[in-house]
Write a protein that holds these residues in place. Structure first.
Motif, PDB file in Angstrom:
ATOM      1  N   PRO A   1     -15.318   1.988  -2.306  1.00 36.14           N
ATOM      2  CA  PRO A   1     -15.075   0.862  -3.217  1.00 36.14           C
ATOM      3  C   PRO A   1     -16.327   0.386  -3.948  1.00 36.14           C
ATOM      4  O   PRO A   1     -16.267   0.072  -5.151  1.00 36.14           O
ATOM      5  CB  PRO A   1     -14.523  -0.225  -2.293  1.00 36.14           C
ATOM      6  CG  PRO A   1     -13.889   0.527  -1.167  1.00 36.14           C
ATOM      7  CD  PRO A   1     -14.790   1.711  -0.948  1.00 36.14           C
ATOM      8  N   GLU A   2     -17.470   0.329  -3.269  1.00 33.82           N
ATOM      9  CA  GLU A   2     -18.696  -0.092  -3.934  1.00 33.82           C
ATOM     10  C   GLU A   2     -19.156   0.957  -4.942  1.00 33.82           C
ATOM     11  O   GLU A   2     -19.644   0.604  -6.026  1.00 33.82           O
ATOM     12  CB  GLU A   2     -19.802  -0.330  -2.892  1.00 33.82           C
ATOM     13  CG  GLU A   2     -21.188  -0.590  -3.467  1.00 33.82           C
ATOM     14  CD  GLU A   2     -21.280  -1.826  -4.368  1.00 33.82           C
ATOM     15  OE1 GLU A   2     -22.304  -1.950  -5.081  1.00 33.82           O
ATOM     16  OE2 GLU A   2     -20.359  -2.662  -4.359  1.00 33.82           O
TER      17      GLU A   2
ATOM     18  N   GLU B   1      -9.126   1.194  -0.833  1.00 30.79           N
ATOM     19  CA  GLU B   1      -9.918  -0.039  -0.914  1.00 30.79           C
ATOM     20  C   GLU B   1      -9.533  -1.049   0.159  1.00 30.79           C
ATOM     21  O   GLU B   1     -10.418  -1.709   0.741  1.00 30.79           O
ATOM     22  CB  GLU B   1      -9.741  -0.652  -2.307  1.00 30.79           C
ATOM     23  CG  GLU B   1     -10.361   0.186  -3.412  1.00 30.79           C
ATOM     24  CD  GLU B   1     -10.125  -0.397  -4.792  1.00 30.79           C
ATOM     25  OE1 GLU B   1     -11.068  -0.399  -5.597  1.00 30.79           O
ATOM     26  OE2 GLU B   1      -8.993  -0.853  -5.062  1.00 30.79           O
ATOM     27  N   GLN B   2      -8.235  -1.167   0.421  1.00 30.23           N
ATOM     28  CA  GLN B   2      -7.777  -2.240   1.296  1.00 30.23           C
ATOM     29  C   GLN B   2      -7.606  -1.827   2.762  1.00 30.23           C
ATOM     30  O   GLN B   2      -7.628  -2.691   3.648  1.00 30.23           O
ATOM     31  CB  GLN B   2      -6.435  -2.784   0.774  1.00 30.23           C
ATOM     32  CG  GLN B   2      -6.495  -3.332  -0.637  1.00 30.23           C
ATOM     33  CD  GLN B   2      -7.474  -4.484  -0.776  1.00 30.23           C
ATOM     34  OE1 GLN B   2      -7.618  -5.321   0.122  1.00 30.23           O
ATOM     35  NE2 GLN B   2      -8.183  -4.531  -1.910  1.00 30.23           N
TER      36      GLN B   2
ATOM     37  N   ARG C   1      -5.412   4.636  -4.398  1.00 31.94           N
ATOM     38  CA  ARG C   1      -6.656   3.888  -4.563  1.00 31.94           C
ATOM     39  C   ARG C   1      -6.587   2.553  -3.813  1.00 31.94           C
ATOM     40  O   ARG C   1      -7.562   2.151  -3.165  1.00 31.94           O
ATOM     41  CB  ARG C   1      -6.974   3.647  -6.038  1.00 31.94           C
ATOM     42  CG  ARG C   1      -8.162   2.708  -6.204  1.00 31.94           C
ATOM     43  CD  ARG C   1      -8.768   2.720  -7.561  1.00 31.94           C
ATOM     44  NE  ARG C   1      -9.860   1.742  -7.651  1.00 31.94           N
ATOM     45  CZ  ARG C   1     -10.778   1.760  -8.593  1.00 31.94           C
ATOM     46  NH1 ARG C   1     -10.772   2.699  -9.527  1.00 31.94           N
ATOM     47  NH2 ARG C   1     -11.720   0.846  -8.612  1.00 31.94           N
ATOM     48  N   GLU C   2      -5.475   1.861  -3.937  1.00 31.31           N
ATOM     49  CA  GLU C   2      -5.368   0.565  -3.264  1.00 31.31           C
ATOM     50  C   GLU C   2      -5.475   0.717  -1.746  1.00 31.31           C
ATOM     51  O   GLU C   2      -6.108  -0.108  -1.071  1.00 31.31           O
ATOM     52  CB  GLU C   2      -4.051  -0.119  -3.630  1.00 31.31           C
ATOM     53  CG  GLU C   2      -3.950  -1.522  -3.050  1.00 31.31           C
ATOM     54  CD  GLU C   2      -2.658  -2.218  -3.411  1.00 31.31           C
ATOM     55  OE1 GLU C   2      -2.522  -3.404  -3.075  1.00 31.31           O
ATOM     56  OE2 GLU C   2      -1.784  -1.562  -4.014  1.00 31.31           O
TER      57      GLU C   2
ATOM     58  N   THR D   1       0.812  -1.208   0.000  1.00 28.46           N
ATOM     59  CA  THR D   1       0.000   0.000   0.000  1.00 28.46           C
ATOM     60  C   THR D   1       0.847   1.259   0.000  1.00 28.46           C
ATOM     61  O   THR D   1       0.343   2.356   0.087  1.00 28.46           O
ATOM     62  CB  THR D   1      -0.930   0.021   1.225  1.00 28.46           C
ATOM     63  OG1 THR D   1      -0.129  -0.068   2.400  1.00 28.46           O
ATOM     64  CG2 THR D   1      -1.919  -1.113   1.170  1.00 28.46           C
TER      65      THR D   1
ATOM     66  N   TRP E   1     -17.159   2.929  -6.676  1.00 31.02           N
ATOM     67  CA  TRP E   1     -16.297   2.730  -7.844  1.00 31.02           C
ATOM     68  C   TRP E   1     -16.741   1.518  -8.658  1.00 31.02           C
ATOM     69  O   TRP E   1     -16.756   1.563  -9.889  1.00 31.02           O
ATOM     70  CB  TRP E   1     -14.856   2.554  -7.393  1.00 31.02           C
ATOM     71  CG  TRP E   1     -14.165   3.847  -7.059  1.00 31.02           C
ATOM     72  CD1 TRP E   1     -14.487   5.098  -7.522  1.00 31.02           C
ATOM     73  CD2 TRP E   1     -13.031   4.020  -6.203  1.00 31.02           C
ATOM     74  NE1 TRP E   1     -13.624   6.024  -6.995  1.00 31.02           N
ATOM     75  CE2 TRP E   1     -12.718   5.393  -6.191  1.00 31.02           C
ATOM     76  CE3 TRP E   1     -12.264   3.141  -5.451  1.00 31.02           C
ATOM     77  CZ2 TRP E   1     -11.653   5.919  -5.449  1.00 31.02           C
ATOM     78  CZ3 TRP E   1     -11.201   3.658  -4.711  1.00 31.02           C
ATOM     79  CH2 TRP E   1     -10.899   5.021  -4.707  1.00 31.02           C
ATOM     80  N   ARG E   2     -17.091   0.455  -7.980  1.00 34.28           N
ATOM     81  CA  ARG E   2     -17.523  -0.747  -8.696  1.00 34.28           C
ATOM     82  C   ARG E   2     -18.757  -0.442  -9.554  1.00 34.28           C
ATOM     83  O   ARG E   2     -18.824  -0.837 -10.719  1.00 34.28           O
ATOM     84  CB  ARG E   2     -17.832  -1.863  -7.710  1.00 34.28           C
ATOM     85  CG  ARG E   2     -18.127  -3.211  -8.379  1.00 34.28           C
ATOM     86  CD  ARG E   2     -18.766  -4.187  -7.428  1.00 34.28           C
ATOM     87  NE  ARG E   2     -20.107  -3.777  -7.022  1.00 34.28           N
ATOM     88  CZ  ARG E   2     -21.185  -3.895  -7.805  1.00 34.28           C
ATOM     89  NH1 ARG E   2     -21.086  -4.393  -9.023  1.00 34.28           N
ATOM     90  NH2 ARG E   2     -22.366  -3.513  -7.362  1.00 34.28           N
TER      91      ARG E   2
ATOM     92  N   ALA F   1     -11.158   2.094   3.740  1.00 30.74           N
ATOM     93  CA  ALA F   1     -12.574   1.719   3.693  1.00 30.74           C
ATOM     94  C   ALA F   1     -12.909   0.709   4.782  1.00 30.74           C
ATOM     95  O   ALA F   1     -14.053   0.639   5.248  1.00 30.74           O
ATOM     96  CB  ALA F   1     -12.924   1.158   2.312  1.00 30.74           C
ATOM     97  N   ARG F   2     -11.922  -0.076   5.206  1.00 35.73           N
ATOM     98  CA  ARG F   2     -12.151  -1.090   6.237  1.00 35.73           C
ATOM     99  C   ARG F   2     -11.915  -0.541   7.645  1.00 35.73           C
ATOM    100  O   ARG F   2     -12.635  -0.885   8.587  1.00 35.73           O
ATOM    101  CB  ARG F   2     -11.225  -2.283   5.984  1.00 35.73           C
ATOM    102  CG  ARG F   2     -11.494  -2.981   4.656  1.00 35.73           C
ATOM    103  CD  ARG F   2     -10.484  -4.078   4.385  1.00 35.73           C
ATOM    104  NE  ARG F   2     -10.731  -4.734   3.109  1.00 35.73           N
ATOM    105  CZ  ARG F   2      -9.987  -5.714   2.610  1.00 35.73           C
ATOM    106  NH1 ARG F   2      -8.940  -6.168   3.306  1.00 35.73           N
ATOM    107  NH2 ARG F   2     -10.284  -6.258   1.441  1.00 35.73           N
TER     108      ARG F   2
ATOM    109  N   TRP G   1      -8.365  10.718  -6.978  1.00 38.15           N
ATOM    110  CA  TRP G   1      -9.492   9.813  -7.214  1.00 38.15           C
ATOM    111  C   TRP G   1     -10.830  10.510  -6.936  1.00 38.15           C
ATOM    112  O   TRP G   1     -11.822   9.864  -6.634  1.00 38.15           O
ATOM    113  CB  TRP G   1      -9.333   8.537  -6.383  1.00 38.15           C
ATOM    114  CG  TRP G   1      -8.201   7.715  -6.922  1.00 38.15           C
ATOM    115  CD1 TRP G   1      -6.918   7.672  -6.486  1.00 38.15           C
ATOM    116  CD2 TRP G   1      -8.258   6.849  -8.062  1.00 38.15           C
ATOM    117  NE1 TRP G   1      -6.160   6.834  -7.275  1.00 38.15           N
ATOM    118  CE2 TRP G   1      -6.959   6.312  -8.257  1.00 38.15           C
ATOM    119  CE3 TRP G   1      -9.275   6.481  -8.949  1.00 38.15           C
ATOM    120  CZ2 TRP G   1      -6.658   5.432  -9.297  1.00 38.15           C
ATOM    121  CZ3 TRP G   1      -8.969   5.586  -9.973  1.00 38.15           C
ATOM    122  CH2 TRP G   1      -7.680   5.077 -10.139  1.00 38.15           C
TER     123      TRP G   1
END
Length: 572
Positions: free
Chosen positions: A155-156, A54-55, A50-51, A3, A158-159, A58-59, A77
């Motif tokens: 993340p959701e 997401e990793q 971004r990674e 990261t 972006w998906r 967001a958690r 982003w």
């Protein structure tokens, strides 16, 4: 994958600084970072955040985000922290960013002139309803902005966006921002050239390219092939404007170095002709000039307009051709005067016999209900989809001739109208103090309230006006809403009321404008010494100055022409 990342390789060999103070030009002074922004960009490629979002973030939540990511790299982003509710405009300049910010984000989605079909509109509406408390604003950069975004939901989001071909990549930050593209590209009967293929190829090659992720500051692009000049080409770092070369046929005229903010400067023609095939290479050449020669020492001098002002167009053209293209571009013609309004409001026939319909929300405000409802309406009438405009409007494309009336009627319950009043059509507003950490005053609600008042109070005058009046409302001096290029522009600040109290208000700019059907050349508005209005008095001032224009202007004289010649008393 880790990261974190090691510093990116420099784009030019490090050279010793010139005698005297360095301007931070990579090809002149070397790549040593000269301020805090340059340091964090050199420490880690901003795109790699971004990674981590997401990793990790967001958690683990908002408190897990370090400052350089939160206040810096997140922008690459499309993410900015939004303003904490309840902080008045008088404290904007006195508080630190972390004191102003909420634990929620504004998220900017770039559309790049893309056609948004029913599926895309439904996704955009769903994101608003599910994650943004129903908010969504069309910006004057053809973006869609959400508020109240929790990092856990990014993340959701972006998906969902990527499932319909949308993205937030470099929507903010010192990077190639979202492109302005003609809303009627490929379908207008009077189009000179369709820029769609050029935009798509530039995006395919270069958006998300780490080699272009560390620019001195933002880089704004506009491309149109429509004779209405519908992408405000004079105020972008680079613009490609459709023209017809007498020998080479349709192509583009190249403009560079435009931008507003606190030091406005209109872009200039380089005088060259660019073919459709050359457009991506030329765009890449111009942005590399900015990366390699742009000023990085001071943030307030780090836009391309300052380099162009020092170099001039002749040197800029020579460097572009000699160092970046490797070939000379032919001389080319300037764009013809605009043929009609570039907001595309109303009903218009396409070249295939179907129709496109331009519709106005109120100062760009849409939301989950509106976007989802528009998706249903587009699907029901068999239209192709919609595009956003630089005037905070939406254009529905590919409407069958026998379904136009149904579409127009169906827009009204959604808060959109293809037959807006003069003032609803011509007023735009930035985000303002509701969500923006830079703002001093409210804009959206203030402008909406003024529109409602003016629709009734100026009904008699509106019927006599030959042209719309552009009214732009901005919450701070940075001119996101183009105040210097409006007929009537309002710059947010604190002003003194009649009672001697500091209250939200505006400085007034009069008689600006970009090239349009009414005006062959762009120009900046004038200010009148001491002329300021309170936010509560916005509608009163507009009514007063519009009535004076109605009484004093000569036949065929535009508001801009009148306001530049009128005495100061007439403008108060």
């Amino acid at each position: 994958m880790s990261t974190t990342a090691s510093p990116p390789a420099p784009h030019a060999a490090v050279r010793p600084p010139r005698a005297g103070r360095s301007n931070g030009q990579w090809k002149v002074d070397g790549t040593e970072p000269l301020n805090g922004n340059e340091v964090f960009k050199a420490a880690s490629d901003p795109l790699l955040v971004r990674e981590r979002i997401e990793q990790v973030y967001a958690r683990e939540g908002f408190d897990s985000i370090p400052g350089d990511d939160l206040h810096g790299r997140f922008r690459w982003w499309g993410l900015y922290t939004q303003r904490k509710p309840g902080i008045d405009g008088g404290r904007t300049a006195t508080l630190e960013p972390e004191e102003l910010e909420d634990r929620y984000f504004m998220l900017r989605v770039r559309t790049d002139g893309q056609l948004l079909d029913a599926a895309a509109l439904r996704v955009l509406g769903g994101i608003s309803s599910d994650f943004a408390r129903g908010t969504a604003d069309i910006t004057d950069r053809q973006n869609l902005q959400y508020h109240w975004i929790d990092v856990a939901d990014v993340p959701e989001i972006w998906r969902r966006l990527e499932s319909v071909g949308l993205e937030t990549t470099t929507a903010c930050g010192d990077s190639p921002r979202g492109f302005l593209g003609s809303p009627v590209a490929g379908i207008a009967a009077d189009e000179i050239i369709d820029p769609t293929s050029a935009i798509l190829e530039i995006k395919r090659r270069y958006i998300g390219d780490p080699e272009l992720a560390n620019l001195p500051r933002k880089f704004k692009t506009a491309i149109t092939g429509h004779p209405s000049l519908d992408v405000v080409h004079e105020i972008n770092d680079i613009s490609l404007v459709g023209v017809v070369h007498p020998e080479l046929g349709p192509g583009y005229d190249l403009w560079v170095g435009g931008a507003l903010s606190t030091t406005p400067r209109l872009g200039e023609r380089l005088g060259v002709f660019v073919t459709q095939e050359q457009a991506p290479d030329v765009w890449h050449g111009v942005i590399q000039i900015f990366r390699d020669y742009g000023y990085r020492r001071l943030r307030n001098k780090a836009r391309l307009k300052f380099l162009l002002a020092d170099w001039g167009t002749e040197k800029f053209r020579q460097v572009l051709q000699d160092e970046y293209l490797g070939y000379a571009l032919p001389d080319g013609p300037a764009p013809a005067p605009a043929t009609r309004p570039g907001d595309h409001v109303g009903v218009h026939e396409q070249k295939d016999g179907r129709y496109y319909v331009g519709a106005a929300p109120v100062v760009g405000r849409v939301g989950g209900v509106t976007m989802s409802g528009l998706a249903d309406l587009v699907e029901r009438v068999g239209a192709d989809g919609a595009r956003l405009t630089v005037h905070q409007k939406v254009v529905i494309l590919g409407v069958p001739a026998d379904r136009v009336d149904e579409l127009v009627a169906g827009l009204e319950p959604l808060g959109l109208t293809a037959r807006p009043s003069l003032f609803r059509r011509s007023t735009i507003a930035c985000t303002g103090i509701e969500f923006c950490k830079l703002a001093i005053v409210d804009t959206k609600d203030t402008a909406a309230h003024a529109i409602t008042q003016l629709e009734s109070r100026l009904e008699d005058v509106a019927s006599r006006l030959e042209r719309p009046l552009e009214i732009n409302v901005n919450g701070c001096p940075n001119s996101c809403a183009r105040i210097q290029t409006a007929d009537i522009g309002f710059k947010g600040q604190l002003v003194m009321s009649d009672d001697g109290e500091q209250v939200p208000g505006f400085q007034v700019h009069l008689g600006g404008g970009l090239a349009s059907a009414d005006r062959e050349e762009a120009g900046l508005g004038r200010t009148v010494r001491g002329l300021k209005v309170t936010a509560d008095g916005l509608a009163d001032y507009i009514e007063r100055v519009v009535r004076r224009f109605d009484e004093e202007h000569t036949a065929g004289e535009t508001f801009a022409e009148w306001s530049h010649r009128a005495d100061e008393e007439s403008l108060r």
